[in-house]
Design a protein around this motif. Structure first.
Motif, PDB file in Angstrom:
ATOM      1  N   ARG A 201       6.642  44.012  22.322  1.00  0.00           N
ATOM      2  CA  ARG A 201       6.027  43.625  23.592  1.00  0.00           C
ATOM      3  C   ARG A 201       6.632  42.318  24.103  1.00  0.00           C
ATOM      4  NH1 ARG A 201      -0.367  42.584  24.369  1.00  0.00           N
ATOM      5  NH2 ARG A 201      -0.183  42.143  26.597  1.00  0.00           N
ATOM      6  N   LEU A 202       6.813  41.385  23.194  1.00  0.00           N
ATOM      7  CA  LEU A 202       7.388  40.094  23.583  1.00  0.00           C
ATOM      8  C   LEU A 202       8.784  40.281  24.158  1.00  0.00           C
ATOM      9  CD1 LEU A 202       6.670  36.971  23.297  1.00  0.00           C
ATOM     10  CD2 LEU A 202       8.264  37.000  21.384  1.00  0.00           C
ATOM     11  N   GLY A 203       9.545  41.155  23.520  1.00  0.00           N
ATOM     12  CA  GLY A 203      10.902  41.418  23.997  1.00  0.00           C
ATOM     13  C   GLY A 203      10.899  41.949  25.419  1.00  0.00           C
ATOM     14  N   ALA A 204       9.873  42.727  25.749  1.00  0.00           N
ATOM     15  CA  ALA A 204       9.815  43.315  27.088  1.00  0.00           C
ATOM     16  C   ALA A 204       9.230  42.345  28.106  1.00  0.00           C
ATOM     17  CB  ALA A 204       8.989  44.597  27.050  1.00  0.00           C
ATOM     18  N   GLU A 205       8.369  41.436  27.647  1.00  0.00           N
ATOM     19  CA  GLU A 205       7.583  40.649  28.606  1.00  0.00           C
ATOM     20  C   GLU A 205       7.963  39.179  28.691  1.00  0.00           C
ATOM     21  OE1 GLU A 205       3.517  41.348  27.479  1.00  0.00           O
ATOM     22  OE2 GLU A 205       3.608  43.467  28.072  1.00  0.00           O
ATOM     23  N   ALA A 206       8.733  38.671  27.738  1.00  0.00           N
ATOM     24  CA  ALA A 206       9.076  37.245  27.806  1.00  0.00           C
ATOM     25  C   ALA A 206      10.552  37.083  27.506  1.00  0.00           C
ATOM     26  CB  ALA A 206       8.241  36.448  26.814  1.00  0.00           C
ATOM     27  N   ASN A 207      11.041  35.905  27.730  1.00  0.00           N
ATOM     28  CA  ASN A 207      12.478  35.698  27.557  1.00  0.00           C
ATOM     29  C   ASN A 207      12.721  34.471  26.678  1.00  0.00           C
ATOM     30  OD1 ASN A 207      15.227  35.817  27.947  1.00  0.00           O
ATOM     31  ND2 ASN A 207      15.148  34.662  29.866  1.00  0.00           N
ATOM     32  N   ILE A 208      11.900  34.366  25.622  1.00  0.00           N
ATOM     33  CA  ILE A 208      12.020  33.173  24.782  1.00  0.00           C
ATOM     34  C   ILE A 208      12.708  33.531  23.461  1.00  0.00           C
ATOM     35  CG2 ILE A 208      10.075  31.938  25.789  1.00  0.00           C
ATOM     36  CD1 ILE A 208       8.380  32.982  23.437  1.00  0.00           C
ATOM     37  N   ASN A 209      13.017  32.515  22.685  1.00  0.00           N
ATOM     38  CA  ASN A 209      13.662  32.750  21.395  1.00  0.00           C
ATOM     39  C   ASN A 209      12.644  33.257  20.380  1.00  0.00           C
ATOM     40  OD1 ASN A 209      16.183  31.619  22.252  1.00  0.00           O
ATOM     41  ND2 ASN A 209      15.206  29.613  22.082  1.00  0.00           N
ATOM     42  N   LEU A 210      13.143  34.114  19.507  1.00  0.00           N
ATOM     43  CA  LEU A 210      12.279  34.682  18.477  1.00  0.00           C
ATOM     44  C   LEU A 210      12.751  34.233  17.097  1.00  0.00           C
ATOM     45  CD1 LEU A 210       9.997  36.778  17.837  1.00  0.00           C
ATOM     46  CD2 LEU A 210      11.827  38.444  17.525  1.00  0.00           C
TER      47      LEU A 210
END
Ligand code: SAH
Ligand code: SF4
Length: 351
Positions: A201-210
């Motif tokens: 979900r984060l990959g689809a909805e945000a553009n921050i470092n993981l």
């Protein structure tokens, strides 16, 4: 009373509309809250007196109550804050070269119970609200020395940020909003124990470092040290990482806490290389930070350097994360959010 720090820009727009005001008023108030760090409504001088009076009827600007600040010889500063319900959280400012990184907590405690983590062993209280996430940035700003600014924010303190997904994403929107705190997306990193749906979900909805806390190279060991692995085993996790958007330049950070005789062998290093195949990443090796009652030991230095060299020789950018602020128990996994508790009093909860 509602806290003006509890709204994203879009949410504040709605509030202001609800008051029958023009949208630009939201921009003004938002600017006062986040860019000018207003601590009361009266100071918002370009907002009309009439609107300020109306705002004051239902809104306030509330910060965190910082109970204690500890400073390390190396410039690291850890602060303990008390929330309105008495829960306590810790946050850390870490200087590294020309960077000053703020490490933020996302929950009071953590439900995932990793066996090597002090937060995990002390249990879960609750998710932090938006103003409690934001509040850590405001409180940290209050601790800056002349000429210092916070350059990076990492969601790597207490708690599992993907288990507080909605508030964390609202927080990220304010962090990376030019009208808000104004950090670039590249300067914000979220660290997770590996919750696969949340990563997708984060990959689809945000553009921050993981960053992902891997910490083991077999399911057998990972099940043992990170119970969350039983739900999202290595293969699923690695698959999610392969799918994490990289925009051609974003690299996932693999965090690997090295536990003596548990996951620090040459075989582990080799298995790690196999696991990471096809994932653009860099590796942070974190020697275990011991705490009273812990069931693990820090690895020997030569094990860390051998492990690191094997990864580097395989082409992986690898660093051994120096233990900053260890004299004030500010290092990774040592945040516990209690106060006045003597180190020795902790029992060895967990298993
Ligand atoms: N819940 C998230 C973020 C908070 S934990 C996560 O697990 O990623 C932040 C980091 O501290 C994780 O990489 C975790 O593996 C590490 N950590 C926890 N306890 C530690 C300890 N005692 N010594 C060294 N690192 C630790
Ligand atoms: Fe929670 Fe992260 Fe600690 Fe695991 S390592 S218990 S996920 S805070």
């Amino acid at each position: 009373m509602k806290n003006l720090r509890d709204f994203t820009y879009e949410e504040l727009l709605e509030e202001v509309r609800g008051l029958g005001e023009k949208p630009y008023r939201a921009e003004q108030v938002y600017g006062w809250v986040y860019r000018k760090c207003a601590t009361d409504i009266d100071s918002m001088t370009d907002v009309s007196k009439a609107l300020r009076e109306r705002l004051k009827e239902s809104y306030s600007v509330e910060g965190l109550k910082v109970l204690e600040v500890k400073s390390s010889f190396d410039g690291t500063r850890k602060f303990l804050s008390e929330l309105s319900d008495g829960s306590r959280i810790e946050s850390v400012l870490i200087p590294e070269g020309d960077r000053l990184t703020l490490c933020v907590s996302s929950q009071a405690g953590c439900a995932l119970g990793c066996r090597f983590c002090m937060t995990g062993l002390s249990g879960f209280t609750r998710n932090l609200t938006l103003s409690e996430l934001n509040g850590q940035v405001f409180a940290a700003r209050g601790l800056l020395n002349e000429g210092e600014t916070i350059t990076n924010v990492v969601l790597m303190g207490m708690g599992e940020p993907l288990n507080n997904y909605d508030n964390v994403l609202r927080f990220v929107s304010i962090l990376t909003d030019g009208r808000g705190f104004g950090f670039s997306h590249n300067k914000v990193t979220l660290s997770t124990a590996g919750l696969v749906p949340g990563i997708r979900r984060l990959g689809a909805e945000a553009n921050i470092n993981l960053a992902v806390s891997l910490n083991a190279t077999t399911d057998e060991v990972r099940d043992r040290v990170m119970p969350v692995n039983k739900k999202y085993p290595l293969e699923e996790l690695m698959d999610a990482l392969r799918g994490y958007p990289h925009n051609g330049k974003k690299h996932v950070t693999i965090e690997y806490v090295m536990l003596a005789n548990v996951n620090d062998s040459i075989e582990d290093a080799k298995r790690l290389i196999k696991l990471l195949r096809g994932i653009p990443c860099k590796v942070n090796l974190i020697p275990f930070n011991p705490f009273p009652g812990a069931r693990f030991q820090a690895p020997e230095n030569h094990m860390v350097s051998t492990f690191s060299k094997i990864l580097q020789d395989a082409g992986y950018f690898t660093i051994v994360r120096a233990s900053k602020g260890s004299d004030i128990q500010a290092a990774c996994g040592q945040l516990k959010g209690r106060y006045g508790e003597e180190e020795g009093e902790r029992d060895s909860a967990g298993g």
